[in-house]
Scaffold this motif. Structure first.
Motif, PDB file in Angstrom:
ATOM      1  N   VAL A 113       0.845  -1.187   0.000  1.00 40.99           N
ATOM      2  CA  VAL A 113       0.000   0.000   0.000  1.00 40.99           C
ATOM      3  C   VAL A 113       0.880   1.236   0.000  1.00 40.99           C
ATOM      4  CG1 VAL A 113      -1.936  -1.090   1.207  1.00 40.99           C
ATOM      5  CG2 VAL A 113      -0.157   0.098   2.519  1.00 40.99           C
ATOM      6  N   ASN A 114       0.297   2.374  -0.324  1.00 40.95           N
ATOM      7  CA  ASN A 114       1.007   3.635  -0.209  1.00 40.95           C
ATOM      8  C   ASN A 114       0.991   4.023   1.271  1.00 40.95           C
ATOM      9  OD1 ASN A 114       1.952   6.277  -0.267  1.00 40.95           O
ATOM     10  ND2 ASN A 114       1.041   6.664  -2.283  1.00 40.95           N
ATOM     11  N   PHE A 115       2.047   3.644   1.967  1.00 37.53           N
ATOM     12  CA  PHE A 115       2.063   3.695   3.434  1.00 37.53           C
ATOM     13  C   PHE A 115       1.743   5.084   3.962  1.00 37.53           C
ATOM     14  CE2 PHE A 115       3.248   2.031   7.522  1.00 37.53           C
ATOM     15  CZ  PHE A 115       3.778   3.103   8.206  1.00 37.53           C
ATOM     16  N   SER A 116       2.316   6.101   3.370  1.00 32.62           N
ATOM     17  CA  SER A 116       2.144   7.454   3.912  1.00 32.62           C
ATOM     18  C   SER A 116       0.716   7.961   3.770  1.00 32.62           C
ATOM     19  CB  SER A 116       3.109   8.420   3.226  1.00 32.62           C
ATOM     20  OG  SER A 116       2.807   8.521   1.847  1.00 32.62           O
ATOM     21  N   ARG A 117      -0.101   7.261   3.013  1.00 33.34           N
ATOM     22  CA  ARG A 117      -1.472   7.708   2.757  1.00 33.34           C
ATOM     23  C   ARG A 117      -2.527   6.904   3.500  1.00 33.34           C
ATOM     24  NH1 ARG A 117      -1.941   9.605  -3.574  1.00 33.34           N
ATOM     25  NH2 ARG A 117      -0.205  11.083  -3.549  1.00 33.34           N
ATOM     26  N   VAL A 118      -2.091   6.037   4.403  1.00 35.62           N
ATOM     27  CA  VAL A 118      -3.064   5.247   5.144  1.00 35.62           C
ATOM     28  C   VAL A 118      -2.937   5.507   6.637  1.00 35.62           C
ATOM     29  CG1 VAL A 118      -3.237   3.424   3.406  1.00 35.62           C
ATOM     30  CG2 VAL A 118      -1.545   3.217   5.242  1.00 35.62           C
ATOM     31  N   ALA A 119      -4.078   5.532   7.286  1.00 39.33           N
ATOM     32  CA  ALA A 119      -4.084   5.527   8.742  1.00 39.33           C
ATOM     33  C   ALA A 119      -3.864   4.096   9.223  1.00 39.33           C
ATOM     34  CB  ALA A 119      -5.423   6.064   9.262  1.00 39.33           C
ATOM     35  N   LEU A 120      -3.355   3.985  10.433  1.00 41.14           N
ATOM     36  CA  LEU A 120      -2.983   2.677  10.955  1.00 41.14           C
ATOM     37  C   LEU A 120      -3.464   2.530  12.392  1.00 41.14           C
ATOM     38  CD1 LEU A 120       0.536   3.166   9.566  1.00 41.14           C
ATOM     39  CD2 LEU A 120      -0.891   1.276   8.800  1.00 41.14           C
ATOM     40  N   SER A 121      -3.725   1.313  12.778  1.00 41.87           N
ATOM     41  CA  SER A 121      -4.210   1.039  14.124  1.00 41.87           C
ATOM     42  C   SER A 121      -3.498  -0.154  14.730  1.00 41.87           C
ATOM     43  CB  SER A 121      -5.711   0.735  14.099  1.00 41.87           C
ATOM     44  OG  SER A 121      -6.481   1.864  13.794  1.00 41.87           O
ATOM     45  N   TRP A 122      -3.607  -0.215  16.028  1.00 44.09           N
ATOM     46  CA  TRP A 122      -3.235  -1.409  16.778  1.00 44.09           C
ATOM     47  C   TRP A 122      -4.487  -1.861  17.544  1.00 44.09           C
ATOM     48  CZ3 TRP A 122       1.370  -4.007  16.562  1.00 44.09           C
ATOM     49  CH2 TRP A 122       2.450  -3.346  15.981  1.00 44.09           C
ATOM     50  N   ALA A 123      -4.642  -3.161  17.605  1.00 44.62           N
ATOM     51  CA  ALA A 123      -5.765  -3.744  18.331  1.00 44.62           C
ATOM     52  C   ALA A 123      -5.281  -5.008  19.035  1.00 44.62           C
ATOM     53  CB  ALA A 123      -6.906  -4.064  17.373  1.00 44.62           C
ATOM     54  N   ARG A 124      -6.062  -5.494  19.970  1.00 46.41           N
ATOM     55  CA  ARG A 124      -5.649  -6.689  20.696  1.00 46.41           C
ATOM     56  C   ARG A 124      -6.845  -7.589  20.950  1.00 46.41           C
ATOM     57  NH1 ARG A 124      -4.228  -3.731  26.500  1.00 46.41           N
ATOM     58  NH2 ARG A 124      -6.394  -3.311  27.124  1.00 46.41           N
ATOM     59  N   GLN A 125      -6.528  -8.849  21.175  1.00 47.49           N
ATOM     60  CA  GLN A 125      -7.558  -9.819  21.504  1.00 47.49           C
ATOM     61  C   GLN A 125      -7.054 -10.682  22.643  1.00 47.49           C
ATOM     62  OE1 GLN A 125      -8.837 -12.410  18.289  1.00 47.49           O
ATOM     63  NE2 GLN A 125     -10.868 -12.540  19.218  1.00 47.49           N
ATOM     64  N   SER A 126      -7.821 -10.692  23.712  1.00 46.22           N
ATOM     65  CA  SER A 126      -7.476 -11.495  24.881  1.00 46.22           C
ATOM     66  C   SER A 126      -8.063 -12.884  24.733  1.00 46.22           C
ATOM     67  CB  SER A 126      -8.011 -10.833  26.147  1.00 46.22           C
ATOM     68  OG  SER A 126      -7.505  -9.516  26.274  1.00 46.22           O
ATOM     69  N   SER A 127      -7.304 -13.883  25.094  1.00 45.00           N
ATOM     70  CA  SER A 127      -7.784 -15.252  24.963  1.00 45.00           C
ATOM     71  C   SER A 127      -8.705 -15.601  26.124  1.00 45.00           C
ATOM     72  CB  SER A 127      -6.608 -16.235  24.945  1.00 45.00           C
ATOM     73  OG  SER A 127      -5.896 -16.161  26.158  1.00 45.00           O
ATOM     74  N   GLY A 128      -9.634 -16.475  25.841  1.00 46.39           N
ATOM     75  CA  GLY A 128     -10.508 -16.960  26.890  1.00 46.39           C
ATOM     76  C   GLY A 128     -11.620 -16.027  27.297  1.00 46.39           C
ATOM     77  N   THR A 129     -11.717 -14.878  26.661  1.00 44.14           N
ATOM     78  CA  THR A 129     -12.768 -13.926  27.029  1.00 44.14           C
ATOM     79  C   THR A 129     -13.960 -14.008  26.097  1.00 44.14           C
ATOM     80  OG1 THR A 129     -11.835 -12.157  25.684  1.00 44.14           O
ATOM     81  CG2 THR A 129     -11.039 -12.354  27.952  1.00 44.14           C
ATOM     82  N   GLY A 130     -13.742 -14.582  24.924  1.00 41.43           N
ATOM     83  CA  GLY A 130     -14.806 -14.621  23.929  1.00 41.43           C
ATOM     84  C   GLY A 130     -15.050 -13.297  23.248  1.00 41.43           C
ATOM     85  N   LYS A 131     -14.199 -12.320  23.537  1.00 41.35           N
ATOM     86  CA  LYS A 131     -14.377 -10.998  22.946  1.00 41.35           C
ATOM     87  C   LYS A 131     -13.623 -10.903  21.634  1.00 41.35           C
ATOM     88  CE  LYS A 131     -14.871  -8.630  27.406  1.00 41.35           C
ATOM     89  NZ  LYS A 131     -14.327  -7.559  28.286  1.00 41.35           N
ATOM     90  N   GLY A 132     -14.031  -9.959  20.812  1.00 36.94           N
ATOM     91  CA  GLY A 132     -13.360  -9.696  19.559  1.00 36.94           C
ATOM     92  C   GLY A 132     -12.189  -8.764  19.761  1.00 36.94           C
ATOM     93  N   LEU A 133     -11.771  -8.128  18.690  1.00 36.90           N
ATOM     94  CA  LEU A 133     -10.654  -7.218  18.743  1.00 36.90           C
ATOM     95  C   LEU A 133     -11.003  -5.938  19.501  1.00 36.90           C
ATOM     96  CD1 LEU A 133      -9.130  -7.381  15.152  1.00 36.90           C
ATOM     97  CD2 LEU A 133      -8.096  -8.176  17.273  1.00 36.90           C
TER      98      LEU A 133
END
Length: 124
Positions: A26-46
């Motif tokens: 991708v054109n890196f400088s033109r995209v926004a970026l995120s970090w997300a996490r998922q905990s195991s055993g919680t049944g939750k999404g990102l």
């Protein structure tokens, strides 16, 4: 599109870690970026934990504000997540992703493109 993550591991409470994510296809400088996490055993999404716009502006949820810092290096096509004062509840698999949508509290996020994830374990 490829997102290659590195970093992570085991750290004691109060410690720090830095995650890296090299993005290609991708054109890196033109995209926004995120970090997300998922905990195991919680049944939750990102759970979104921070992001950075193309102009360098960053956003964070209240759960990590003041402890996590997202940065980007457009010359290296790399986005970073610096995590300080880590807590046991920060234990999760962390993902970098393309895009930045700030969810309502408690809502999960989804991305068309994300890395394969890296484990962060906070434990004494």
């Amino acid at each position: 599109v490829l997102l290659m993550q590195s970093g992570g591991g085991l750290v004691q409470p109060g410690g720090s870690l830095r995650l890296s994510c090299v993005v290609s296809g991708v054109n890196f400088s033109r995209v926004a970026l995120s970090w997300a996490r998922q905990s195991s055993g919680t049944g939750k999404g990102l759970e979104w934990v921070g992001g950075i716009y193309t102009n360098g502006t960053t956003r964070y949820p209240a759960s990590v504000e003041g402890r996590f810092t997202v940065s980007r290096d457009n010359t290296q096509n790399t986005v970073y997540l610096q995590m300080n004062n880590l807590k046991p509840e920060d234990t999760a698999v962390y993902y970098c992703a393309i895009g930045l949508i700030i969810p309502d509290p408690g809502y999960e996020v989804k991305y068309d493109y994300r890395g394969r994830g890296t484990q962060v374990t906070v434990s004494s």
